[in-house]
Structure formats: structure tokens, C-alpha cells
Design a protein around this motif. Structure first.
Motif, PDB file in Angstrom:
ATOM      1  N   SER A  55      -3.912   3.032  -1.954  1.00 55.65           N
ATOM      2  CA  SER A  55      -3.342   4.168  -1.231  1.00 55.65           C
ATOM      3  C   SER A  55      -4.310   4.722  -0.194  1.00 55.65           C
ATOM      4  O   SER A  55      -4.151   5.861   0.265  1.00 55.65           O
ATOM      5  CB  SER A  55      -2.960   5.279  -2.215  1.00 55.65           C
ATOM      6  OG  SER A  55      -4.101   5.701  -2.950  1.00 55.65           O
ATOM      7  N   ASP A  56      -5.307   3.936   0.160  1.00 59.96           N
ATOM      8  CA  ASP A  56      -6.239   4.331   1.207  1.00 59.96           C
ATOM      9  C   ASP A  56      -6.851   3.067   1.795  1.00 59.96           C
ATOM     10  O   ASP A  56      -6.645   1.964   1.302  1.00 59.96           O
ATOM     11  CB  ASP A  56      -7.336   5.277   0.674  1.00 59.96           C
ATOM     12  CG  ASP A  56      -8.022   4.729  -0.576  1.00 59.96           C
ATOM     13  OD1 ASP A  56      -7.845   3.527  -0.888  1.00 59.96           O
ATOM     14  OD2 ASP A  56      -8.723   5.496  -1.255  1.00 59.96           O
ATOM     15  N   GLY A  57      -7.602   3.248   2.876  1.00 58.59           N
ATOM     16  CA  GLY A  57      -8.220   2.108   3.536  1.00 58.59           C
ATOM     17  C   GLY A  57      -7.457   1.674   4.779  1.00 58.59           C
ATOM     18  O   GLY A  57      -6.317   2.092   5.013  1.00 58.59           O
ATOM     19  N   ILE A  58      -8.091   0.818   5.582  1.00 65.39           N
ATOM     20  CA  ILE A  58      -7.480   0.345   6.822  1.00 65.39           C
ATOM     21  C   ILE A  58      -6.205  -0.446   6.532  1.00 65.39           C
ATOM     22  O   ILE A  58      -5.199  -0.316   7.256  1.00 65.39           O
ATOM     23  CB  ILE A  58      -8.477  -0.531   7.609  1.00 65.39           C
ATOM     24  CG1 ILE A  58      -9.712   0.278   8.001  1.00 65.39           C
ATOM     25  CG2 ILE A  58      -7.805  -1.116   8.856  1.00 65.39           C
ATOM     26  CD1 ILE A  58      -9.433   1.402   8.977  1.00 65.39           C
ATOM     27  N   GLY A  59      -6.220  -1.273   5.498  1.00 65.75           N
ATOM     28  CA  GLY A  59      -5.033  -2.054   5.154  1.00 65.75           C
ATOM     29  C   GLY A  59      -3.847  -1.174   4.817  1.00 65.75           C
ATOM     30  O   GLY A  59      -2.712  -1.471   5.218  1.00 65.75           O
TER      31      GLY A  59
END
Length: 253
Positions: free
Chosen positions: A197-201
Motif C-alpha cells: 500500500s505504499d512505494g513507487i509500484g
């Protein structure tokens, strides 16, 4: 400045001009202009979303890269120096080399749930075989004459590793490092897209759902820029310094 660098500085502006020209001609949200992408990038930077998600992705890349390099190096040296270990583990290594990253990610998420440990482990499992294969070739090519010299001069285990093995393994470790960074950050993005639910992806996934191409390009180019900065500021200077150290280490042995 070398010809390749001149070519890079010429090709980049030409590519931007070509991109801008095509975007102005077609005039569709599916191909935003460089200015629109830059504006999206600046808004994400000012809001704090881009630095937040970028740091999360970089943290996962760093952890997975460190674990994969350590485990892959140990496995590669072991297989390169032991015929028995190589005979037993080579079929398993080939299996994991040909196992798609997507399959590994899905299986680990199913088995362990959508947790951080499963995400990092999926990246490590996919990278360790690549490191092991590269380092194994280096371990196989260690000069036996240098080994004999080390025994004659009474080198201890750590002296042998530092002054005999590492200088010879260095080119293979650098190849595994560069290939590892190129592969790991791509797998991390897939891991984040599928189950985090986080990060560039995750941000790319959210932008894809609403066909926000400007955000997709802004986040992608930001991460690519960071990876290139790591290459220029860390890996290339390290390679130059370690090349001199490698030559000195071989002479010392």
C-alpha cells in the motif's frame, strides 16, 4: 569527454524534442508533454508524496539487494569451489533461474500474506540465483598459483580472502551488483503493485487505474534518475578505486 558521453548529451535533448513534438501533434492525455510530466513531478514533490513513496521503495531495494548479494555470493563461492555442492545445487539453481518473478511473488503472498517480509523475500529469491551464477564463474577461475603462494607465505583464512580471493572476484561481484540493481528495482515495483500500500509500484498502480500517464511517467522517471545517480556517484567511483586495490592485492599475494 568521450564520444559516448557526447552522444548521450546530444541524444537526450533530441529525444525530449521528439517527445514534445509528437505530444503536441497528437494532443491526447495518453501522451502528455514533457512540461506536463514535469508539472506533475513538481506537484508530487511539493506535496511530499513522491519523496515518501520513493524512500519506501529505496528501502526495500536496499534490504533485498543486501540480502541477495550476501546469500548469492556465499552460494556462488561454495558452488564454485566444491564440485559436490555444485552437482547437488546446480539443478535447483537452474530451476529458480527459470522461475518467473511473478510466480514467486504470488506464491509468497499466498503463503505468508500481504506482509513486508513476503515482499522482500520474493525479491531476494528472484535475485540470489543470478548472483550465485555470476560469482560461481569467478570462484571457478581463481588462480591456483596464487593459492599456492598464499600457502607458502602462511596466509590465514581472512588474509587469503582479502588479498587473494576478493581481488580476483571483484569483477564478478561488480557485474552481479550492477545487474542486481537493474533487476531488483524492477521486481520491487511489481511486488509493490501486487501487494503493498505504499512505494513507487503502488503509486504506478493507482495512476494506471485512472489512466494518469503523466503521474506514471513522473514517478518512473524520478526513480530511474535515482538509480542513475547511484550508478554515477557510488558504483563507478567504487569500481575505479577497487580496480587499483585489486591490482595491489594480487601483487601483494
Amino acid at each position: 569527454m568521450s564520444g559516448s558521453r557526447w552522444a548521450c548529451w546530444v541524444a537526450l535533448p533530441l529525444a525530449l524534442l521528439l517527445w514534445a513534438g509528437i505530444a503536441l501533434v497528437v494532443q491526447t492525455p495518453l501522451l502528455p508533454t514533457p512540461a506536463a510530466v514535469l508539472e506533475t513531478f513538481w506537484q508530487a514533490l511539493q506535496s511530499g508524496e513522491l519523496p515518501e513513496h520513493l524512500l519506501v521503495t529505496l528501502r526495500r531495494v536496499l534490504i533485498a539487494f543486501s540480502l541477495a548479494m550476501a546469500l548469492g555470493t556465499l552460494l556462488g563461492v561454495w558452488m564454485g569451489r566444491s564440485r559436490l555442492a555444485n552437482a547437488l545445487l546446480d539443478p535447483l539453481l537452474v530451476l529458480f533461474l527459470n522461475l518467473p518473478a511473478l510466480v514467486t511473488i504470488i506464491l509468497l503472498y499466498v503463503w505468508f500474506g500481504l506482509v513486508e517480509a513476503a515482499a522482500v523475500l520474493a525479491v531476494v529469491v528472484n535475485k540470489v540465483p543470478n548472483v550465485a551464477v555470476t560469482v560461481r564463474e569467478g570462484a571457478r577461475s581463481l588462480d591456483p598459483k596464487l593459492e599456492q603462494m598464499a600457502r607458502v607465505y602462511g596466509f590465514g583464512r581472512w588474509q587469503r580472502i582479502a588479498h587473494v580471493w576478493l581481488p580476483q572476484l571483484f569483477p564478478y561481484l561488480m557485474a552481479a551488483t550492477r545487474g542486481g540493481l537493474a533487476l531488483i528495482w524492477k521486481i520491487v515495483l511489481v511486488v509493490e503493485l501486487l501487494g503493498r500500500s505504499d512505494g513507487i509500484g503502488f503509486q504506478l498502480h493507482m495512476a494506471f487505474q485512472v489512466f494518469d500517464v503523466a503521474s506514471i511517467l513522473a514517478y518512473s522517471l524520478a526513480f530511474i534518475a535515482v538509480v542513475q545517480l547511484i550508478e554515477l556517484a557510488l558504483l563507478q567511483p567504487l569500481e575505479r578505486r577497487a580496480s587499483a586495490w585489486r591490482e595491489a592485492g594480487v601483487r601483494h599475494a
